[in-house]
Every structure is written in structure tokens, then in C-alpha cells.
Design an enzyme around this catalytic site. Structure first.
Site, PDB file in Angstrom:
ATOM      1  N   ASP A  45       0.804  -0.774  -0.158  1.00 14.36           N
ATOM      2  CA  ASP A  45       0.150   0.444  -0.033  1.00 14.36           C
ATOM      3  C   ASP A  45       1.050   1.010  -0.157  1.00 14.36           C
ATOM      4  OD1 ASP A  45       0.930   0.029   2.654  1.00 14.36           O
ATOM      5  OD2 ASP A  45      -1.054   0.206   3.457  1.00 14.36           O
ATOM      6  N   SER A  46       1.883   0.856   0.042  1.00 16.99           N
ATOM      7  CA  SER A  46       3.045   2.474  -0.457  1.00 16.99           C
ATOM      8  C   SER A  46       3.072   2.841  -1.710  1.00 16.99           C
ATOM      9  CB  SER A  46       5.110   1.897  -0.272  1.00 16.99           C
ATOM     10  OG  SER A  46       4.726   0.570  -0.969  1.00 16.99           O
ATOM     11  N   LYS A 114      -1.058  -9.453   3.237  1.00 11.86           N
ATOM     12  CA  LYS A 114      -0.312  -9.041   4.023  1.00 11.86           C
ATOM     13  C   LYS A 114      -1.616  -7.942   4.970  1.00 11.86           C
ATOM     14  CE  LYS A 114       3.612  -6.220   3.826  1.00 11.86           C
ATOM     15  NZ  LYS A 114       3.243  -5.058   4.902  1.00 11.86           N
ATOM     16  N   GLU A 116      -0.701  -5.163   8.753  1.00 11.23           N
ATOM     17  CA  GLU A 116      -0.097  -4.757   9.732  1.00 11.23           C
ATOM     18  C   GLU A 116      -0.843  -5.059  11.086  1.00 11.23           C
ATOM     19  OE1 GLU A 116       0.166  -0.389   8.424  1.00 11.23           O
ATOM     20  OE2 GLU A 116       1.554  -0.790   6.235  1.00 11.23           O
ATOM     21  N   GLU A 183       9.759  -4.321  10.184  1.00  6.43           N
ATOM     22  CA  GLU A 183      10.220  -3.026   9.563  1.00  6.43           C
ATOM     23  C   GLU A 183      10.490  -1.754  10.584  1.00  6.43           C
ATOM     24  OE1 GLU A 183       6.854  -1.124   6.889  1.00  6.43           O
ATOM     25  OE2 GLU A 183       8.219   0.555   6.970  1.00  6.43           O
TER      26      GLU A 183
HETATM   27  O1  KIV Z   1       3.614  -1.408   1.559  1.00  7.39           O
HETATM   28  C1  KIV Z   1       4.386  -1.591   1.985  1.00  7.39           C
HETATM   29  O2  KIV Z   1       5.172  -1.397   1.007  1.00  7.39           O
HETATM   30  C2  KIV Z   1       5.562  -2.125   2.924  1.00  7.39           C
HETATM   31  C3  KIV Z   1       6.965  -1.875   2.458  1.00  7.39           C
HETATM   32  C4  KIV Z   1       7.642  -1.213   3.510  1.00  7.39           C
HETATM   33  C5  KIV Z   1       7.331  -3.625   3.296  1.00  7.39           C
HETATM   34  O3  KIV Z   1       4.598  -2.942   3.548  1.00  7.39           O
END
Ligand code: KIV
Length: 282
Positions: A45-46, A114, A116, A183
Site C-alpha cells: 500500500d506504499s 499482508k 499490519e 519494519e
Molecule cells: O507497503 C509496503 O511497501 C510495505 C513494505 C514497506 C514492506 O509494506
């Protein structure tokens, strides 16, 4: 080409063989990352920050994730494809989490999702895993909680916080996560967490003691200049290369150096003469 499996990642941890993961948000980048032999591709989500220009990852929606995931899927043959569950797609309860994870797999083509968070989302992780969905955890600096954490800062700096991270990691493993992203965690603590888990850890700003490493591809390529995390290494300076290419294109159009003869299409003399005749321009 055979797709990387969860079992292979587990075997890599057991053999002490480093695991590699990079982010991708589009088809051509996924293709190149896959060709380079990277084990996992993360549609992170980056993308909210590095592709869409938001200040943080909170505005990212399920629809955005599904669309980017579909593009990345088309470019991914070998790597295991993991998709981030965006802010508020799983924090609101197990039913939402199941529905949204299913969208990322069924519509987006992801192999795994994934999430968080640690102990507080362990029951959600368990429900996803029991449904047959592969889940990667993400603890330490969790960008979806950036305000609560007081910014993009290293985590686990006190005995209590370090202990909590270890408990979070164990809770996620116990809930069935196949791997964890750590992280912005102090290197010694990340190595301790890695040793105390049977599943692989993938570090970002967590030192060399993790089982694998992940970076945001825009940081690797030098494409996102707004923020450069201290823990990222630039392997290329594509922003400079792109700026130079755009400026050269502009210059060549202004000076009529582009397009050249080899970029033009021709029309046959017969057709041309007939057209001129029809237009009365002989
Ligand atoms: O959103 C992302 O790119 C991430 C990475 C920094 C692991 O979660």
C-alpha cells in the site's frame, strides 16, 4: 516456470538462504523484478505514496489495490505475489477481512495477503488462514498507524516495546502467518525475533539478522525523491535518467531533431499523386 511456494520459503529459512522481496505496482516493473529472480513481489500500500503521491498510505482503497494487483499479476510468473490489505479493510472485523482478502486473491490474482499489526489482529489472521488464505504479518513500524506511532520512527526501543514486538511476532506465528515483515526494528531485536520464530522474517530497516530483506522498489531505483528512508539503499538513480530523457525529448522537438526519417511512415507515390489530383494540387 514454477511459482515460489510457502514451503520453499520455509525451507530457505531452514537452510539459512536469504529471501528477497521487492514491491511492484505495475506490469512492466513486475516483469523485470520477476526476471531478476526475486522470490516475493509485494503490491504494497506504499503505492499510495510512491505512485499516487499521497502523504501516507491511509487513503489507499481496496479498488486501488485490486487494480494494481491485477497489473502486477500479469507480469509475475515465478515470484509469490503478496498484496497488502489497505487501511480499514480488515480492522473492522473478521467478515470484512475475509471479504476483502478474497477480493485480492480472486479479482487481483494475489497468492497471499499482508496485514499490519500484532496480537490485536491475531484472531483475524487465524480466521483468514483457517479459510485457506496465506497471510504475511507486518509488525514494528506499521505505516497505517503512522499517527498513533508519532511518525515514521524506529520501534521497539524500550524493554516493554521490545517485549511487545516479540509477543506480537509469536502471536502471528501461532495464528498461522507464513512469514512476518519486521519494519524499522533495532537489528539485535529483529535478529532475536527471527531466532525465536520458526517462520521466516523479512526485514526492512531491521538489519541483516532477518531471514530476508524487502525494499520499496521506488527507493531501490531512486524514483521517489520526497522521502529517502535511512535504511534503504539506492541501486540506481532513475529520477535523473528520466529527467534527462524528458528534457532531451523536449529539446529535440523544439529543434525539430525529432522525429527523424526513420520514425516516419510513407505513402506510395501512386496514392499521393492521385490524392493531389483529387484535391486539385498537381
Ligand atoms: O507497503 C509496503 O511497501 C510495505 C513494505 C514497506 C514492506 O509494506
Amino acid at each position: 516456470m514454477d511459482r515460489v511456494t510457502l514451503q520453499q520459503l520455509q525451507a530457505m529459512k531452514e537452510r539459512g538462504e536469504p529471501i528477497t522481496m521487492l514491491t511492484a505496482y505495475d506490469y512492466p516493473t513486475a516483469l523485470l523484478i520477476d526476471q531478476a529472480g526475486i522470490d516475493l513481489i509485494l503490491v504494497g500500500d506504499s503505492l499510495g505514496m510512491v505512485v499516487h503521491g499521497f502523504e501516507n498510505t491511509l487513503p489507499v482503497t481496496m479498488d486501488m489495490m485490486v487494480l494494481h494487483c491485477q497489473a502486477v499479476r500479469r507480469g509475475t510468473r515465478r515470484a509469490l505475489l503478496v498484496a497488502d490489505m489497505p487501511f480499514m479493510s480488515y480492522q473492522t472485523g473478521v467478515t470484512d477481512a475475509l471479504r476483502n482478502a478474497a477480493r485480492l486473491l480472486a479479482e487481483g490474482g494475489a497468492d497471499a495477503v499482508k496485514l499490519e499489526g500484532g496480537q490485536r489482529i491475531a484472531e483475524t489472521v487465524r480466521a483468514l488462514v483457517e479459510t485457506g488464505i496465506a497471510v504475511m504479518g507486518h509488525i514494528g513500524l506499521t505505516p497505517q498507524s503512522v499517527s498513533a506511532l508519532g511518525g515514521f520512527k524506529v520501534q521497539g526501543g524500550t524493554v516493554e516495546a521490545a517485549r511487545r514486538l516479540l509477543d506480537d511476532a509469536r502471536a502471528l506465528q501461532e495464528a498461522g502467518a507464513f512469514s512476518l515483515v519486521l519494519e524499522a526494528v533495532p537489528a539485535r531485536l529483529a535478529a532475536l525475533i527471527t531466532r525465536s520464530l520458526t517462520i521466516p522474517t523479512i526485514g526492512i530497516g531491521a538489519g541483516g539478522g532477518c531471514d530476508g530483506q524487502v525494499l520499496v522498489t521506488h527507493d531501490v531505483l531512486g524514483l521517489y525523491e520526497r522521502l529517502t528512508p535511512r535504511f534503504a539503499r539506492r541501486y540506481a538513480h532513475l529520477a535523473d535518467v528520466m529527467r534527462q530523457a524528458f528534457a532531451q525529448f523536449r529539446q529535440e522537438v523544439l529543434t525539430r531533431a525529432f522525429p527523424a526519417a526513420e520514425h516516419e511512415f510513407s505513402i506510395s507515390d501512386d496514392v499521393w499523386q492521385a490524392l493531389l489530383k483529387e484535391l486539385g494540387e498537381e
